[in-house]
Scaffold this active site. Structure first.
Site, short mmCIF file in Angstrom:
data_model
loop_
_atom_site.label_atom_id
_atom_site.label_comp_id
_atom_site.label_asym_id
_atom_site.label_seq_id
_atom_site.Cartn_x
_atom_site.Cartn_y
_atom_site.Cartn_z
N SER A 146 18.46 59.10 65.94
CA SER A 146 19.16 59.99 66.86
C SER A 146 20.03 59.14 67.78
O SER A 146 19.82 57.92 67.91
CB SER A 146 18.12 60.76 67.70
OG SER A 146 18.74 61.41 68.78
N TYR A 159 10.81 62.14 73.08
CA TYR A 159 11.76 62.10 71.94
C TYR A 159 12.54 60.79 71.97
O TYR A 159 12.71 60.12 70.93
CB TYR A 159 12.70 63.30 72.05
CG TYR A 159 13.63 63.50 70.88
CD1 TYR A 159 13.23 64.21 69.75
CD2 TYR A 159 14.93 63.03 70.92
CE1 TYR A 159 14.10 64.42 68.69
CE2 TYR A 159 15.81 63.23 69.86
CZ TYR A 159 15.39 63.93 68.75
OH TYR A 159 16.26 64.14 67.69
#
Ligand code: NAP
Length: 254
Positions: A146, A159
């Protein structure tokens, strides 16, 4: 011919979270390039599976909840792939979740769930797949990272920790396994239009702020991942090891 090196005929891919979103697009792209595909997830795999079957490729599904899967469960999953399909050449470690809460209130339960699915299962599936790939003489592991592998984000500390970890283990595994002809690389998608980003897209202020920073001028679509995933799964990328590649409409350059 260079385009022939992108073909995946006779290869077998395991795609976690292949039931929807980026995993679904990845699974279909791999099948278009010639691979047979095993879809791992908790929900109905038939939409992805039917698309693969229409391409004339074989597919199976493994129903598994990565939130509760033990390391031995993950090893069993890889054994199941080899039993059902005969081999394992490509692992796309795509399944992932998001939990949004300000850091000051972030709960242990959310922390553990995000780290379990987004990092621990990524490593131990790669370990199990790596053992098979070493015996086969090589393979391709593609971790879905990501932009939060490079940045901290807002209200998503677990995350960000997990995705930084994904970039780290992509390099760690690569350092040990490149000599075994196993390519371990990662794709870092930008802001893509999938269920993972529903909350952001429903927040008009955040949606516009994000959009304003994307040089391409629009959010990514789930099929935008397809070219890169096929490249990293194929012989075309044989000398590429340990990198996390942004696929972000230019976001990281701003
Ligand atoms: P998505 O549409 O929400 O898909 C997530 C996938 O993960 C689903 O197929 C889901 O399958 C699977 N999954 C979630 N929890 C699971 C569990 N406990 N056990 C097994 N499978 C589970 O989101 P997406 O955007 O395609 O996300 C795919 C990957 O891209 C994730 O790693 C995400 O972090 C990453 N990513 C996304 C973006 C973005 O903007 N969308 C940006 C950067 C990175 P089931 O529902 O069948 O279990």
């Amino acid at each position: 011919m260079i385009l022939d090196s992108f073909r995946l005929d006779g290869r077998v891919a395991l795609v976690t979270g292949g039931t929807q979103g980026l995993g679904q697009s990845s699974a279909i792209a791999l099948a278009e390039a010639g691979a047979d595909v095993v879809i791992l997830g908790r929900s109905d795999p038939n939409e992805t599976g039917n698309a693969i079957a229409q391409l004339g490729r074989r597919w199976t599904a493994i129903n598994q909840d990565l939130a509760s899967a033990s390391v031995s469960d993950l090893q069993e999953t890889v054994s199941q792939v080899v039993k059902d399909m005969g081999r394992l050449d490509i692992l796309v470690n795509n399944a992932g979740i998001q939990r949004r809460t300000p850091a000051i209130d972030f709960s242990e339960a959310d922390w553990d769930e995000v780290l379990q699915i987004n990092l621990k299962s990524v490593f131990f599936l790669a370990q199990a797949a790596g053992r098979v790939m070493m015996q086969q003489g090589g393979g391709k592991i593609i971790n879905i990272a990501s932009l939060l592998s490079f940045q901290g984000g807002i209200t998503i500390p677990a995350y960000s920790a997990a995705k930084h970890g994904v970039a780290g283990i992509t390099q760690s595994l690569s350092n040990e396994w490149a000599k075994h002809h196993i390519n371990v690389n990662a794709i870092a998608p930008g802001y893509m239009d999938t269920a993972n980003t529903t909350a952001l897209r429903n927040d008009p202020v955040r949606y516009q702020a994000i959009l304003d920073r994307i040089p391409a001028g629009h959010w990514g679509k789930q099929d935008d991942i397809q070219g890169l995933v096929v490249y990293l799964a194929s012989a075309a990328s044989d000398y590429m090891h340990g990198v996390t590649i942004p696929l972000d409409g230019g976001w990281m350059g701003r």
